[in-house]
Motif scaffolding. Structure first.
Motif, PDB file in Angstrom:
ATOM      1  N   ASP A  49      76.630 -50.259 -25.087  1.00 12.04           N
ATOM      2  CA  ASP A  49      76.077 -49.248 -25.593  1.00 12.04           C
ATOM      3  C   ASP A  49      75.824 -49.169 -27.141  1.00 12.04           C
ATOM      4  O   ASP A  49      74.596 -48.939 -27.832  1.00 12.04           O
ATOM      5  CB  ASP A  49      76.826 -47.643 -25.328  1.00 12.04           C
ATOM      6  N   GLU A  52      73.399 -51.916 -27.975  1.00 14.68           N
ATOM      7  CA  GLU A  52      72.133 -51.443 -27.650  1.00 14.68           C
ATOM      8  C   GLU A  52      71.349 -50.639 -28.618  1.00 14.68           C
ATOM      9  O   GLU A  52      70.502 -50.689 -29.298  1.00 14.68           O
ATOM     10  CB  GLU A  52      72.080 -50.559 -26.411  1.00 14.68           C
ATOM     11  N   ARG A  53      72.320 -49.703 -29.471  1.00 12.20           N
ATOM     12  CA  ARG A  53      71.953 -48.787 -30.636  1.00 12.20           C
ATOM     13  C   ARG A  53      71.553 -49.767 -31.599  1.00 12.20           C
ATOM     14  O   ARG A  53      70.736 -49.626 -32.353  1.00 12.20           O
ATOM     15  CB  ARG A  53      72.998 -47.917 -30.940  1.00 12.20           C
TER      16      ARG A  53
ATOM     17  N   LYS B   2      67.765 -49.400 -19.689  1.00 11.07           N
ATOM     18  CA  LYS B   2      68.971 -49.550 -20.533  1.00 11.07           C
ATOM     19  C   LYS B   2      69.741 -50.983 -20.207  1.00 11.07           C
ATOM     20  O   LYS B   2      69.890 -51.404 -19.242  1.00 11.07           O
ATOM     21  CB  LYS B   2      69.885 -48.452 -20.116  1.00 11.07           C
ATOM     22  N   ARG B   4      72.884 -51.232 -19.973  1.00  8.62           N
ATOM     23  CA  ARG B   4      73.938 -51.217 -18.854  1.00  8.62           C
ATOM     24  C   ARG B   4      73.011 -51.479 -17.591  1.00  8.62           C
ATOM     25  O   ARG B   4      73.592 -52.230 -16.770  1.00  8.62           O
ATOM     26  CB  ARG B   4      74.380 -49.660 -18.813  1.00  8.62           C
ATOM     27  N   GLU B  42      76.538 -48.674 -13.464  1.00 12.77           N
ATOM     28  CA  GLU B  42      76.257 -48.421 -14.806  1.00 12.77           C
ATOM     29  C   GLU B  42      77.256 -47.088 -15.281  1.00 12.77           C
ATOM     30  O   GLU B  42      76.764 -46.445 -15.959  1.00 12.77           O
ATOM     31  CB  GLU B  42      75.036 -48.061 -14.876  1.00 12.77           C
ATOM     32  N   SER B  45      80.535 -48.788 -19.967  1.00 16.30           N
ATOM     33  CA  SER B  45      79.953 -49.552 -21.339  1.00 16.30           C
ATOM     34  C   SER B  45      80.730 -50.810 -21.615  1.00 16.30           C
ATOM     35  O   SER B  45      81.793 -50.332 -22.391  1.00 16.30           O
ATOM     36  CB  SER B  45      79.612 -48.875 -22.475  1.00 16.30           C
TER      37      SER B  45
END
Lengths: 69, 69
Positions: A49, A52-53, B2, B4, B42, B45
Motif C-alpha cells: 500500500d 502504491e502511494r 489496486k 494488492r 487482498e 498489505s
C-alpha cells in the motif's frame, strides 16, 4: 540483488526524474518526512500500500519500483 | 487495479503453476498458514521482504508479483 535494493534504486531514479526531494515525496504520499530517505537507504521494508502511494506521487506504474536495474 | 489485487492475482497464478497449496507456500516462506490465503483475498498489505520470500518459494523473480495482468 535484494528486493529492498531494487526498490531503493528505482525510487531514487524515479524521484530524481521528477525533480522531487525525499521530503516532498514523503509529504505528497502522506508519509513521515524521513521515510523516503530510509527506503532509499534500504532501512525499511515498505508495504504494498505504501509503495502504491509513492508510485502515484511519482506518476509511475507501481511495477516500475520492482524492475531489476 | 489496486496493487494488492495485482499481487493477489499473480501470487495465485504462480502458486498454482507450481502445484502448491496456500499452506505449503506459507510454510516454506516461514509465514502463518493463513497468511497466503489472506494475501490472495487482498486482506493484507505485505512488505517487500515478505514478498521476496514468497517469490523465492515460487522460484519466480519478485517483479513477477507486481506485473499488471
Amino acid at each position: 540483488m535484494k528486493l529492498r535494493g531494487i526498490v531503493a534504486g528505482n525510487l531514487r531514479r524515479l524521484r530524481m526524474a521528477k525533480g522531487l526531494s525525499q521530503e516532498e515525496v514523503a509529504h505528497l504520499a502522506g508519509l513521515d518526512r524521513n521515510y523516503v530517505g530510509n527506503l532509499e537507504r534500504e532501512q525499511n521494508s515498505p508495504t504494498v500500500d505504501t509503495l502504491e502511494r509513492i508510485a502515484a506521487v511519482l506518476e509511475a506504474p507501481a511495477v516500475e519500483l520492482f524492475r531489476e536495474p
